[in-house]
Enzyme design. Structure first.
Site, mmCIF file in Angstrom:
data_model
loop_
_atom_site.group_PDB
_atom_site.id
_atom_site.type_symbol
_atom_site.label_atom_id
_atom_site.label_comp_id
_atom_site.label_asym_id
_atom_site.label_seq_id
_atom_site.Cartn_x
_atom_site.Cartn_y
_atom_site.Cartn_z
ATOM 1 N N HIS A 1 36.529 -9.476 -14.978
ATOM 2 C CA HIS A 1 35.586 -9.041 -16.014
ATOM 3 C C HIS A 1 35.872 -7.576 -16.360
ATOM 4 O O HIS A 1 36.223 -6.780 -15.480
ATOM 5 C CB HIS A 1 34.149 -9.205 -15.506
ATOM 6 C CG HIS A 1 33.144 -9.054 -16.596
ATOM 7 N ND1 HIS A 1 32.770 -7.827 -17.093
ATOM 8 C CD2 HIS A 1 32.465 -9.972 -17.328
ATOM 9 C CE1 HIS A 1 31.894 -7.999 -18.080
ATOM 10 N NE2 HIS A 1 31.693 -9.300 -18.242
ATOM 11 N N SER B 1 27.984 -10.494 -26.605
ATOM 12 C CA SER B 1 26.793 -10.575 -27.462
ATOM 13 C C SER B 1 26.560 -11.972 -28.041
ATOM 14 O O SER B 1 26.068 -12.107 -29.157
ATOM 15 C CB SER B 1 26.848 -9.517 -28.572
ATOM 16 O OG SER B 1 26.887 -8.215 -28.004
ATOM 17 N N ASN C 1 26.475 -15.290 -17.118
ATOM 18 C CA ASN C 1 26.888 -14.250 -16.172
ATOM 19 C C ASN C 1 25.710 -13.279 -16.049
ATOM 20 O O ASN C 1 25.470 -12.496 -16.956
ATOM 21 C CB ASN C 1 28.142 -13.527 -16.704
ATOM 22 C CG ASN C 1 28.501 -12.321 -15.857
ATOM 23 O OD1 ASN C 1 27.970 -12.145 -14.753
ATOM 24 N ND2 ASN C 1 29.405 -11.488 -16.368
ATOM 25 N N TRP C 2 25.043 -13.377 -14.926
ATOM 26 C CA TRP C 2 23.820 -12.570 -14.769
ATOM 27 C C TRP C 2 24.107 -11.117 -14.407
ATOM 28 O O TRP C 2 23.197 -10.308 -14.340
ATOM 29 C CB TRP C 2 22.905 -13.211 -13.722
ATOM 30 C CG TRP C 2 22.195 -14.437 -14.227
ATOM 31 C CD1 TRP C 2 22.270 -14.970 -15.484
ATOM 32 C CD2 TRP C 2 21.280 -15.268 -13.506
ATOM 33 N NE1 TRP C 2 21.465 -16.070 -15.572
ATOM 34 C CE2 TRP C 2 20.845 -16.278 -14.376
ATOM 35 C CE3 TRP C 2 20.791 -15.253 -12.184
ATOM 36 C CZ2 TRP C 2 19.941 -17.271 -13.979
ATOM 37 C CZ3 TRP C 2 19.900 -16.239 -11.786
ATOM 38 C CH2 TRP C 2 19.470 -17.239 -12.679
ATOM 39 N N LYS C 3 25.360 -10.814 -14.086
ATOM 40 C CA LYS C 3 25.721 -9.443 -13.682
ATOM 41 C C LYS C 3 24.793 -9.023 -12.527
ATOM 42 O O LYS C 3 24.435 -9.873 -11.710
ATOM 43 C CB LYS C 3 25.671 -8.512 -14.898
ATOM 44 C CG LYS C 3 26.501 -9.077 -16.060
ATOM 45 C CD LYS C 3 26.754 -8.122 -17.185
ATOM 46 C CE LYS C 3 27.585 -8.817 -18.264
ATOM 47 N NZ LYS C 3 27.982 -7.915 -19.342
ATOM 48 N N GLY D 1 27.502 -6.432 -24.578
ATOM 49 C CA GLY D 1 26.245 -5.708 -24.430
ATOM 50 C C GLY D 1 25.944 -4.756 -25.578
ATOM 51 O O GLY D 1 25.084 -3.895 -25.466
ATOM 52 N N GLU E 1 36.752 -11.758 -23.853
ATOM 53 C CA GLU E 1 35.595 -10.886 -24.053
ATOM 54 C C GLU E 1 36.083 -9.543 -24.584
ATOM 55 O O GLU E 1 36.511 -8.685 -23.795
ATOM 56 C CB GLU E 1 34.854 -10.667 -22.727
ATOM 57 C CG GLU E 1 34.317 -11.934 -22.116
ATOM 58 C CD GLU E 1 33.117 -11.650 -21.210
ATOM 59 O OE1 GLU E 1 32.066 -12.264 -21.440
ATOM 60 O OE2 GLU E 1 33.221 -10.818 -20.299
ATOM 61 N N GLU F 1 33.992 -5.170 -16.829
ATOM 62 C CA GLU F 1 33.216 -4.197 -16.040
ATOM 63 C C GLU F 1 33.883 -3.974 -14.682
ATOM 64 O O GLU F 1 33.873 -2.861 -14.152
ATOM 65 C CB GLU F 1 31.763 -4.695 -15.888
ATOM 66 C CG GLU F 1 31.006 -4.562 -17.206
ATOM 67 C CD GLU F 1 29.886 -5.568 -17.422
ATOM 68 O OE1 GLU F 1 29.457 -6.243 -16.476
ATOM 69 O OE2 GLU F 1 29.450 -5.685 -18.592
ATOM 70 N N GLY G 1 26.072 -12.932 -21.274
ATOM 71 C CA GLY G 1 25.407 -11.956 -20.416
ATOM 72 C C GLY G 1 23.917 -11.931 -20.699
ATOM 73 O O GLY G 1 23.160 -12.800 -20.250
ATOM 74 N N GLY G 2 23.488 -10.944 -21.484
ATOM 75 C CA GLY G 2 22.067 -10.692 -21.740
ATOM 76 C C GLY G 2 21.244 -11.929 -22.076
ATOM 77 O O GLY G 2 20.157 -12.134 -21.513
HETATM 78 P P1 13P Z 1 26.554 -9.797 -23.272
HETATM 79 O O1 13P Z 1 26.356 -11.252 -23.632
HETATM 80 O O2 13P Z 1 25.339 -9.153 -22.697
HETATM 81 O O3 13P Z 1 27.188 -9.032 -24.382
HETATM 82 O O4 13P Z 1 27.621 -9.785 -22.055
HETATM 83 C C1 13P Z 1 28.807 -10.482 -22.210
HETATM 84 C C2 13P Z 1 29.487 -10.542 -20.901
HETATM 85 O O5 13P Z 1 29.970 -9.535 -20.402
HETATM 86 C C3 13P Z 1 29.516 -11.842 -20.212
HETATM 87 O O6 13P Z 1 30.412 -11.819 -19.137
#
Ligand code: 13P
Length: 251
Positions: free
Chosen positions: A95, A213, A9-11, A173, A167, A97, A234-235
């Site tokens: 999600h 994470s 998930n590149w956000k 993050g 999640e 966010e 994510g990251g």
């Molecule tokens: P991180 O892997 O950066 O913690 O993000 C997780 C996430 O929100 C994937 O959708």
């Protein structure tokens, strides 16, 4: 029986040129493994270039959200059908966010899930508790409510096409991964809720991803757990080397 699924998930990261550069680095490093499916969800504006670069690979293309209507006066929104036309086979919905920063509700998640399923796309339905909710002993209740409301009215047959992502909000993050035991315990609960909604056999087929994470160092130990069928990353999905090593995990 369930194939692992790892989704990046590149956000709101990787514009078109960065997407092309990432895939030029990543694809030569990526070694296909029959037991592990991989997907990437870039921002909407990079879906085209990402799809072009992935056209020769087995990697799935997806989006990070969608609207539930097919078309109409919904400024700024994109429908499931439009995503499908761009080559997407899945979309992440609900999600944390989106829930926290953009006010999305369980009911909105439900409408999106139904729209994606009727367009033939896989909804990746995100659920997870905040730190406060966990500390108040509410994690199970929150996740159960998000699933029951988010998947209301989904037939057992369609439920088999849904992917759930757990999640925990406090692990996103932050570098704080849930322990394998904490994650497994909630994944087991999720499978029970799915069984209540669609029966045992469907729940045994449902893939439940962990997100928060996840990186190339901790993936294997999480994925070793019985009910953890993959990861929403994510990251660590923004770095070609790390993501290639992550998707090449060995349990
Ligand atoms: P991180 O892997 O950066 O913690 O993000 C997780 C996430 O929100 C994937 O959708």
């Amino acid at each position: 029986m369930r194939k692992y699924l790892i989704i990046g998930n590149w956000k709101m990261n990787q514009n078109r040129s960065e997407t092309a550069a990432f895939l030029d680095d990543f694809l030569p490093l990526y070694k296909k493994n029959e037991d592990v499916e991989v997907g990437i969800a870039p921002p909407f504006t990079s879906i085209g270039v990402c799809g072009d670069k992935l056209s020769e690979s087995s990697i799935f293309l997806g989006a990070q959200n969608c609207h539930w209507e097919d078309s109409g006066a919904y400024t700024g929104e994109i429908s499931a059908g439009m995503l499908k036309e761009c080559g997407c086979s899945f979309a992440i919905i609900g999600h944390s966010e989106r829930r926290q920063l953009f006010g999305e509700s369980d009911e909105g998640v439900n409408k999106r899930a139904l729209a994606l399923l009727s367009a033939g796309l896989t909804p990746i339905v995100c659920v997870g508790e905040t730190l406060d909710e966990r500390e108040q002993g509410e994690a199970f209740n929150v996740v159960t409510r998000q699933l029951e409301r988010g998947l209301a009215g989904v037939s057992p047959e369609k439920l088999s096409q849904v992917v759930v992502a757990y999640e925990p909000v406090w692990a996103i993050g932050t570098g704080k991964t849930a322990s394998t035991a904490q994650a497994q315990e909630v994944h087991k609960l999720i499978r029970k809720v799915i069984a209540k909604l669609g029966g045992d056999s469907i729940s045994q087929q449902t893939r439940i991803l962990y997100g928060g994470s996840v990186n190339d160092k901790n993936a294997a130990s999480l994925l070793r757990e019985n009910d953890i069928d993959g990861a929403l990353v994510g990251g660590a999905s923004l770095d070609a080397q790390k993501f290639a090593s992550l998707v090449g995990f060995r349990v």
